[in-house]
Design an enzyme around this catalytic site. Structure first.
Site, short mmCIF file in Angstrom:
data_model
loop_
_atom_site.label_atom_id
_atom_site.label_comp_id
_atom_site.label_asym_id
_atom_site.label_seq_id
_atom_site.Cartn_x
_atom_site.Cartn_y
_atom_site.Cartn_z
N TRP A 1 0.82 -1.22 0.00
CA TRP A 1 0.00 0.00 0.00
C TRP A 1 0.85 1.27 0.00
CZ3 TRP A 1 -4.12 -1.40 4.31
CH2 TRP A 1 -4.96 -2.41 3.82
N LYS A 2 2.14 1.13 0.29
CA LYS A 2 3.02 2.30 0.40
C LYS A 2 2.40 3.29 1.40
CE LYS A 2 4.68 1.22 -4.16
NZ LYS A 2 5.32 1.65 -5.38
N GLU B 1 11.50 -6.54 -8.91
CA GLU B 1 10.78 -5.33 -9.31
C GLU B 1 11.70 -4.43 -10.12
OE1 GLU B 1 7.25 -4.54 -6.48
OE2 GLU B 1 9.02 -3.66 -5.57
N GLY C 1 5.16 1.85 -10.69
CA GLY C 1 4.32 3.05 -10.68
C GLY C 1 4.34 3.83 -11.98
N GLY D 1 1.48 -2.57 -6.17
CA GLY D 1 1.36 -1.24 -5.59
C GLY D 1 0.00 -0.63 -5.89
N GLY D 2 -0.04 0.20 -6.92
CA GLY D 2 -1.26 0.96 -7.23
C GLY D 2 -2.52 0.11 -7.31
P1 PGA Z 1 3.18 -0.64 -8.72
O1 PGA Z 1 4.18 -0.81 -7.47
O2 PGA Z 1 2.36 -1.90 -8.79
O3 PGA Z 1 2.35 0.58 -8.40
O4 PGA Z 1 4.04 -0.46 -9.93
C1 PGA Z 1 4.77 -2.04 -7.16
C2 PGA Z 1 5.70 -1.89 -5.99
O5 PGA Z 1 6.36 -0.84 -5.87
O6 PGA Z 1 5.81 -2.80 -5.15
#
Ligand code: PGA
Length: 249
Positions: free
Chosen positions: A10-11, A167, A173, A233-234
């Site tokens: 979720w950051k 990653e 992102g 992430g998103g």
């Molecule tokens: P993202 O992020 O799916 O928004 O690209 C992935 C992550 O940073 O773990």
């Protein structure tokens, strides 16, 4: 067979209300997921809320970072024992945003993986190259260096029943996903690197892909033999999208 793991990162997003809504949505759609372990990694302050919402649901939860220290004068840090107090099973370690913005070195990340593992948590150990490194043809060298920092210090056992998230930094992102072939190539390299030290540990290692994974591309990525799930992430911030990815597992 390795069971896929789909973990939400979720950051620094969410609020009490939005988290309650998101988790209610995920729980409501859980029956549609048949073949994946699910987890969400929340901002630390919301972990007690996540625990209250998810306890008994079958969905795991965790944090996004952990201290290498057990306790003491480390203002702002959170110890592995504290994460365990709130039922965490997972912790993201060495995410590229922490490597970049908080200057976490390969050595520090290796120490965090070991501390988390020793405490009984499953570290989600993040590695991956920048765009410049990919264009310079050193993707494998970068991933090898990040993995070797752990293995050389703590032995391949540090990855027993482990989880690595590959990653590519240029895909995080940005909406740019590595193609399934590009990702598979690096995943196979990672597994090979670990398997060279222990074929058993390499074989069991779950290697997640992370970087703009969405319901629309998750199935073809996870169909690859060495892609064992995703770090999201998103798309983990919307129940429908997160479930859509989990269904692809
Ligand atoms: P993202 O992020 O799916 O928004 O690209 C992935 C992550 O940073 O773990």
């Amino acid at each position: 067979m390795r069971k896929p793991l789909v973990a939400g990162n979720w950051k620094m997003n969410g609020s009490i209300d939005s988290i309650k809504t998101l988790l209610a949505g995920i729980k409501a759609g859980l029956d549609s997921v048949s073949n994946a372990d699910l987890a969400v990694c929340a901002p630390a302050i919301y972990i007690p809320l996540v625990q209250a919402e998810l306890d008994g649901s079958g969905i795991g939860w965790g944090a996004q970072d952990v201290s290498i220290h057990a306790s003491g004068a480390y203002t702002g840090e959170i110890a592995s024992s504290m994460l365990q107090d709130y039922g965490c099973q997972y912790v993201i370690v060495g995410h590229s945003e922490r490597r970049t913005y908080h200057k976490e070195s390969d050595e520090l990340v290796a120490d965090k993986v070991e501390v988390a593992r020793k405490a009984g948590l499953t570290p989600i150990f993040c590695i991956g190259e920048t765009l410049e490194q990919r264009e310079g043809g050193i993707t494998e060298q970068v991933c090898a260096r990040q993995i070797d920092a752990l293995i050389n210090k703590y032995g391949v056992e540090a990855l027993a029943d482990g989880v690595i998230a590959y990653e590519p930094v240029w895909a995080i992102g940005t909406g740019k996903t590595a193609s399934p072939e590009q990702a598979q190539e690096v995943h196979a390299f990672i597994r090979g690197r670990v398997a060279a030290k222990s074929s058993e540990i390499g074989d069991k290692l779950r290697i997640l892909y992370g970087g703009s994974m969405k319901p629309g591309n998750a199935a073809e990525l996870m169909a690859k033999p060495d892609i064992d799930g995703g770090l999201i992430g998103g798309a983990a911030l919307k129940a429908e999208d997160f479930l859509g990815i989990c269904q692809a597992g």
